[in-house]
Design an enzyme around this catalytic site. Structure first.
Site, PDB file in Angstrom:
ATOM      1  N   GLU A   1       0.840  -1.220   0.000  1.00 61.29           N
ATOM      2  CA  GLU A   1       0.000   0.000   0.000  1.00 61.29           C
ATOM      3  C   GLU A   1       0.871   1.265   0.000  1.00 61.29           C
ATOM      4  O   GLU A   1       0.536   2.280   0.610  1.00 61.29           O
ATOM      5  CB  GLU A   1      -1.013  -0.042   1.142  1.00 61.29           C
TER       6      GLU A   1
HETATM    7  N1  CAA Z   1      -4.587  11.118  -2.814  1.00 59.38           N
HETATM    8  C1  CAA Z   1      -5.347  11.617  -3.810  1.00 59.38           C
HETATM    9  N2  CAA Z   1      -4.868  11.861  -5.046  1.00 59.38           N
HETATM   10  C2  CAA Z   1      -3.570  11.586  -5.257  1.00 59.38           C
HETATM   11  C3  CAA Z   1      -2.722  11.063  -4.277  1.00 59.38           C
HETATM   12  C4  CAA Z   1      -3.273  10.826  -2.990  1.00 59.38           C
HETATM   13  N3  CAA Z   1      -2.551  10.325  -1.979  1.00 59.38           N
HETATM   14  N4  CAA Z   1      -1.486  10.880  -4.791  1.00 59.38           N
HETATM   15  C5  CAA Z   1      -1.554  11.279  -6.065  1.00 59.38           C
HETATM   16  N5  CAA Z   1      -2.804  11.701  -6.351  1.00 59.38           N
HETATM   17  C6  CAA Z   1      -3.326  12.226  -7.626  1.00 59.38           C
HETATM   18  C7  CAA Z   1      -2.656  13.540  -7.984  1.00 59.38           C
HETATM   19  O1  CAA Z   1      -3.358  14.628  -7.426  1.00 59.38           O
HETATM   20  C8  CAA Z   1      -2.758  13.520  -9.512  1.00 59.38           C
HETATM   21  O2  CAA Z   1      -4.039  13.871  -9.925  1.00 59.38           O
HETATM   22  P1  CAA Z   1      -4.297  15.107 -10.930  1.00 59.38           P
HETATM   23  O3  CAA Z   1      -3.338  14.983 -12.066  1.00 59.38           O
HETATM   24  O4  CAA Z   1      -5.724  14.966 -11.333  1.00 59.38           O
HETATM   25  O5  CAA Z   1      -4.039  16.326 -10.119  1.00 59.38           O
HETATM   26  C9  CAA Z   1      -2.592  12.046  -9.832  1.00 59.38           C
HETATM   27  O6  CAA Z   1      -2.955  11.325  -8.663  1.00 59.38           O
HETATM   28  C10 CAA Z   1      -1.182  11.670 -10.234  1.00 59.38           C
HETATM   29  O7  CAA Z   1      -0.336  12.058  -9.213  1.00 59.38           O
HETATM   30  P2  CAA Z   1       1.182  12.363  -9.469  1.00 59.38           P
HETATM   31  O8  CAA Z   1       1.348  13.304 -10.618  1.00 59.38           O
HETATM   32  O9  CAA Z   1       1.749  12.777  -8.148  1.00 59.38           O
HETATM   33  O10 CAA Z   1       1.714  10.941  -9.952  1.00 59.38           O
HETATM   34  P3  CAA Z   1       3.143  10.274  -9.802  1.00 59.38           P
HETATM   35  O11 CAA Z   1       3.203   9.231 -10.817  1.00 59.38           O
HETATM   36  O12 CAA Z   1       4.212  11.306  -9.775  1.00 59.38           O
HETATM   37  O13 CAA Z   1       3.176   9.628  -8.320  1.00 59.38           O
HETATM   38  C11 CAA Z   1       2.421   8.314  -6.485  1.00 59.38           C
HETATM   39  C12 CAA Z   1       2.061   9.182  -7.658  1.00 59.38           C
HETATM   40  C13 CAA Z   1       2.001   9.040  -5.218  1.00 59.38           C
HETATM   41  C14 CAA Z   1       3.879   7.965  -6.351  1.00 59.38           C
HETATM   42  C15 CAA Z   1       1.573   7.044  -6.713  1.00 59.38           C
HETATM   43  O14 CAA Z   1       1.993   6.417  -7.915  1.00 59.38           O
HETATM   44  C16 CAA Z   1       1.582   6.063  -5.586  1.00 59.38           C
HETATM   45  O15 CAA Z   1       0.910   6.259  -4.586  1.00 59.38           O
HETATM   46  N6  CAA Z   1       2.316   4.937  -5.755  1.00 59.38           N
HETATM   47  C17 CAA Z   1       2.261   3.844  -4.822  1.00 59.38           C
HETATM   48  C18 CAA Z   1       1.198   2.886  -5.227  1.00 59.38           C
HETATM   49  C19 CAA Z   1       0.776   2.018  -4.119  1.00 59.38           C
HETATM   50  O16 CAA Z   1       0.555   2.451  -2.993  1.00 59.38           O
HETATM   51  N7  CAA Z   1       0.595   0.742  -4.421  1.00 59.38           N
HETATM   52  C20 CAA Z   1       0.112  -0.183  -3.482  1.00 59.38           C
HETATM   53  C21 CAA Z   1      -0.510  -1.319  -4.196  1.00 59.38           C
HETATM   54  S1  CAA Z   1      -1.997  -1.857  -3.512  1.00 59.38           S
HETATM   55  C22 CAA Z   1      -1.587  -2.926  -2.263  1.00 59.38           C
HETATM   56  O17 CAA Z   1      -0.492  -3.025  -1.826  1.00 59.38           O
HETATM   57  C23 CAA Z   1      -2.771  -3.612  -1.725  1.00 59.38           C
HETATM   58  C24 CAA Z   1      -2.569  -4.913  -1.104  1.00 59.38           C
HETATM   59  O18 CAA Z   1      -2.788  -5.919  -1.730  1.00 59.38           O
HETATM   60  C25 CAA Z   1      -2.289  -4.981   0.352  1.00 59.38           C
END
Ligand code: CAA
Length: 379
Positions: free
Chosen positions: A363
């Site tokens: 996550e």
């Molecule tokens: N809340 C709401 N919106 C968010 C957000 C958050 N925490 N983080 C990013 N966003 C939105 C941004 O506002 C943006 O939207 P807009 O363009 O409309 O404004 C969009 O998402 C893209 O954001 P970024 O430009 O910041 O994208 P990025 O590629 O630079 O990075 C990141 C985003 C935060 C690194 C994201 O890719 C991320 O969270 N990565 C980790 C993914 C993750 O947590 N995976 C877990 C897998 S699920 C799992 O593990 C479940 C399980 O089985 C236990």
């Protein structure tokens, strides 16, 4: 600021503690070794209301607040972190997203069985080349007029084989970056949907983690959640809440390991006295207790902020980052306090140390949480 729990919240904690000690504890070591979690136990968790705690009673859920959810997650995680992740994914990654963004038909058909524990859900975002870099989705859902065709592979999916219903994130328009990603409800057993290999994991071994393969899987149009292109936002919003669940899991691992260490330190004698009377052990216990208290405060602040309807994305990232660090450190110290006994299965803490590691990875890794926090500060 009110640091008292309500009677309802305390009752939930008591019910979770009772369930964990009577139903989960007896075979937790066997399940870890066998890497299985019996379906009957999942059904029991559902009957107890642990699988749809925050969902509205209208859809079969418990209608509880996030604080109650954190309290229950902590108690379950103290005893069995595998059970806790099964519970966390269903509650916060599947039921929450469906309730918040699904339409009434989707809620009637899918949320009802999921929230009442009759079905189990999985959340399929990660891919072989899209873990932390979640926008790099390769799975595609192609619009065929009256349905979508889903193709691709998902990786490390919790409840991968035990789930009945999957929320799958996929590209619907690769020219639009993350605005070209959508989210769909997919049922197990649909033609072209295959469950891939089960991962042989270091920790949370009893929860099943699989890859998923989709080959021309036909998804009805009505199974898309929200607008076209809403899938990435959906995933991020959902993970904001999911991270509170994982923070609570980490908190439970830490407090469970602490409780075991405290008891052991009182019972184990060296140099003619209980090891709890050696200052080396006392200082460890003091550090563990203090760190757990801080982790609990930040988890509860994130939960309360969510319950108040305010932006909790930064706080949930902080809660997960901090609580997972505390879980790793505390379980490692718990093994140290137990000495040789800590290194064998019978005393539980070695499993807890293995289980704790994943809380710094799934996550969103600890490094991703720092991205979320720093972007929020600098926004
Ligand atoms: N809340 C709401 N919106 C968010 C957000 C958050 N925490 N983080 C990013 N966003 C939105 C941004 O506002 C943006 O939207 P807009 O363009 O409309 O404004 C969009 O998402 C893209 O954001 P970024 O430009 O910041 O994208 P990025 O590629 O630079 O990075 C990141 C985003 C935060 C690194 C994201 O890719 C991320 O969270 N990565 C980790 C993914 C993750 O947590 N995976 C877990 C897998 S699920 C799992 O593990 C479940 C399980 O089985 C236990």
């Amino acid at each position: 600021m009110d640091f008292e729990y309500t009677q309802e919240q305390l009752a939930v904690r008591e019910a979770a503690r009772d369930f964990a000690t009577t139903q989960l504890l007896p075979r937790v070591i066997e399940r870890d070794i066998a890497a299985t979690f019996p379906k009957e136990l999942i059904l029991q968790m559902g009957e107890m209301g642990f699988l749809g705690m925050m969902s509205s009673p209208e859809y079969g859920g418990g209608g509880m607040d996030t604080i109650s959810y954190v309290l229950a997650m902590e108690e379950i995680s103290k005893i069995d972190a595998s059970a806790a992740v099964i519970m966390s994914v269903n509650n916060s990654l599947v039921c929450w997203g469906l309730e918040k963004y699904g339409n009434d038909q989707q809620k009637q058909q899918y949320l009802k069985p999921l929230a009442s524990g009759k079905s189990l859900g999985a959340f399929a975002l990660s891919e072989p080349e899209a873990g932390s870099d979640a926008t790099s989705q390769k799975t595609t859902a192609t619009d065929m007029g009256d349905h979508y065709l889903l193709n691709g592979t998902k990786n490390w999916i919790t409840n991968g084989n035990t789930a009945d219903i999957y929320l799958v994130i996929a590209q619907t328009d690769s020219t639009k970056g993350h605005h070209g990603i959508s989210v769909f409800i997919v049922e197990k057993g649909w033609p072209g949907f295959e469950i891939g290999k089960k991962e042989d994991k270091m920790g949370i071994r009893a929860s099943d983690t699989h890859s998923l393969m989709f080959s021309d899987v036909k998804i009805p149009k009505e199974n898309r959640i929200g607008d076209l292109g809403f899938g990435f936002k959906f995933a991020m919003e959902t993970l904001n809440g999911g991270r509170i669940g994982i923070a609570a899991q980490a908190l439970g691992l830490a407090s469970g390991a602490f409780e075991r260490s405290l008891q052991y330190a009182r019972e184990r004698y060296t140099f003619g006295k209980p090891i709890s009377e050696h200052q080396a052990i006392q200082f460890k216990l003091a550090d563990m207790d203090m760190e757990i208290e801080i982790a609990r405060l930040i988890c509860m602040k994130a939960a309360k902020t969510k319950d108040m309807g305010k932006d909790y994305s930064k706080l949930s990232a902080m809660a997960k980052l901090y609580a997972s660090k505390v879980a790793m450190e505390t379980t490692t110290e718990a093994v140290q306090i137990h000495g040789g006994y800590g290194y064998v299965r019978e005393y539980h803490v070695e499993r807890m140390m293995r289980d704790a590691k994943i809380t710094q990875i799934y996550e969103g890794t600890s490094e991703i949480q720092k991205i979320v926090i720093s972007r929020s500060i600098l926004r």
